[in-house]
Design a protein around this motif. Structure first.
Motif, PDB file in Angstrom:
ATOM      1  N   ARG A  37       0.827  -1.213   0.000  1.00 22.03           N
ATOM      2  CA  ARG A  37       0.000   0.000   0.000  1.00 22.03           C
ATOM      3  C   ARG A  37       0.861   1.264   0.000  1.00 22.03           C
ATOM      4  O   ARG A  37       0.346   2.357   0.086  1.00 22.03           O
ATOM      5  CB  ARG A  37      -0.910   0.017   1.226  1.00 22.03           C
ATOM      6  N   ALA A  38       2.152   1.109  -0.068  1.00 18.91           N
ATOM      7  CA  ALA A  38       3.097   2.226  -0.077  1.00 18.91           C
ATOM      8  C   ALA A  38       2.944   3.087   1.169  1.00 18.91           C
ATOM      9  O   ALA A  38       2.995   4.302   1.118  1.00 18.91           O
ATOM     10  CB  ALA A  38       2.948   3.056  -1.345  1.00 18.91           C
ATOM     11  N   ALA A  39       2.728   2.429   2.288  1.00 23.52           N
ATOM     12  CA  ALA A  39       2.579   3.142   3.550  1.00 23.52           C
ATOM     13  C   ALA A  39       3.947   3.359   4.177  1.00 23.52           C
ATOM     14  O   ALA A  39       4.756   2.448   4.257  1.00 23.52           O
ATOM     15  CB  ALA A  39       1.693   2.354   4.500  1.00 23.52           C
ATOM     16  N   CYS A  94     -11.916   0.076   4.793  1.00 26.14           N
ATOM     17  CA  CYS A  94     -10.473   0.348   4.791  1.00 26.14           C
ATOM     18  C   CYS A  94      -9.727  -0.638   3.905  1.00 26.14           C
ATOM     19  O   CYS A  94      -8.736  -0.284   3.271  1.00 26.14           O
ATOM     20  CB  CYS A  94      -9.923   0.290   6.208  1.00 26.14           C
ATOM     21  N   ALA A  95     -10.190  -1.879   3.873  1.00 26.07           N
ATOM     22  CA  ALA A  95      -9.532  -2.885   3.034  1.00 26.07           C
ATOM     23  C   ALA A  95      -9.684  -2.577   1.560  1.00 26.07           C
ATOM     24  O   ALA A  95      -8.853  -2.982   0.741  1.00 26.07           O
ATOM     25  CB  ALA A  95     -10.096  -4.262   3.350  1.00 26.07           C
ATOM     26  N   LEU A  96     -10.724  -1.850   1.187  1.00 24.87           N
ATOM     27  CA  LEU A  96     -10.966  -1.542  -0.218  1.00 24.87           C
ATOM     28  C   LEU A  96     -10.233  -0.300  -0.712  1.00 24.87           C
ATOM     29  O   LEU A  96     -10.213  -0.038  -1.910  1.00 24.87           O
ATOM     30  CB  LEU A  96     -12.470  -1.364  -0.451  1.00 24.87           C
ATOM     31  N   THR A  97      -9.632   0.462   0.188  1.00 22.77           N
ATOM     32  CA  THR A  97      -8.950   1.684  -0.241  1.00 22.77           C
ATOM     33  C   THR A  97      -7.647   1.344  -0.960  1.00 22.77           C
ATOM     34  O   THR A  97      -6.947   0.418  -0.585  1.00 22.77           O
ATOM     35  CB  THR A  97      -8.624   2.596   0.952  1.00 22.77           C
ATOM     36  N   PRO A  98      -7.298   2.104  -1.995  1.00 21.06           N
ATOM     37  CA  PRO A  98      -6.066   1.818  -2.735  1.00 21.06           C
ATOM     38  C   PRO A  98      -4.796   2.227  -1.981  1.00 21.06           C
ATOM     39  O   PRO A  98      -3.739   1.655  -2.205  1.00 21.06           O
ATOM     40  CB  PRO A  98      -6.226   2.633  -4.019  1.00 21.06           C
ATOM     41  N   ASP A  99      -4.887   3.224  -1.110  1.00 23.38           N
ATOM     42  CA  ASP A  99      -3.735   3.627  -0.312  1.00 23.38           C
ATOM     43  C   ASP A  99      -4.249   4.214   0.995  1.00 23.38           C
ATOM     44  O   ASP A  99      -5.437   4.185   1.276  1.00 23.38           O
ATOM     45  CB  ASP A  99      -2.840   4.613  -1.065  1.00 23.38           C
ATOM     46  N   LEU A 100      -3.363   4.754   1.815  1.00 19.05           N
ATOM     47  CA  LEU A 100      -3.760   5.258   3.121  1.00 19.05           C
ATOM     48  C   LEU A 100      -4.343   6.665   3.090  1.00 19.05           C
ATOM     49  O   LEU A 100      -4.742   7.183   4.112  1.00 19.05           O
ATOM     50  CB  LEU A 100      -2.565   5.241   4.083  1.00 19.05           C
TER      51      LEU A 100
END
Length: 81
Positions: A20-22, A72-78
């Motif tokens: 997720r590039a977090a 939240c699981a469906l979001t592409p990033d944070l």
């Protein structure tokens, strides 16, 4: 056996965060926001539970948590989280 499962879960969380590039900073913000919301709503929920009963409040809380986790699981990033 439990250590292997714990290590596998830890690795899974790290892979999901990296996918997720977090960054560590954004992950920290998410965790801190969750802790503050939990602390604020815990007192309110316990008071409501005293008035209308613990079972309906518990089931409502589990339902809201499940729906929020799914969102939240469906979001592409944070960003949206």
């Amino acid at each position: 056996m439990d250590r292997q499962r714990g290590a596998a879960r830890h690795g899974l969380v790290l892979r999901l965060l990296l996918r997720r590039a977090a960054t560590l900073g954004s992950s920290s913000w998410v965790l801190n926001t969750y802790a503050i919301a939990l602390a604020a709503l815990l007192v309110v929920a316990s008071r409501i539970g005293d008035r209308i009963g613990q079972r309906p409040v518990f089931l409502t809380g589990v339902t809201v948590f499940t729906l929020a986790s799914f969102a939240c699981a469906l979001t592409p990033d944070l960003g949206p989280v």
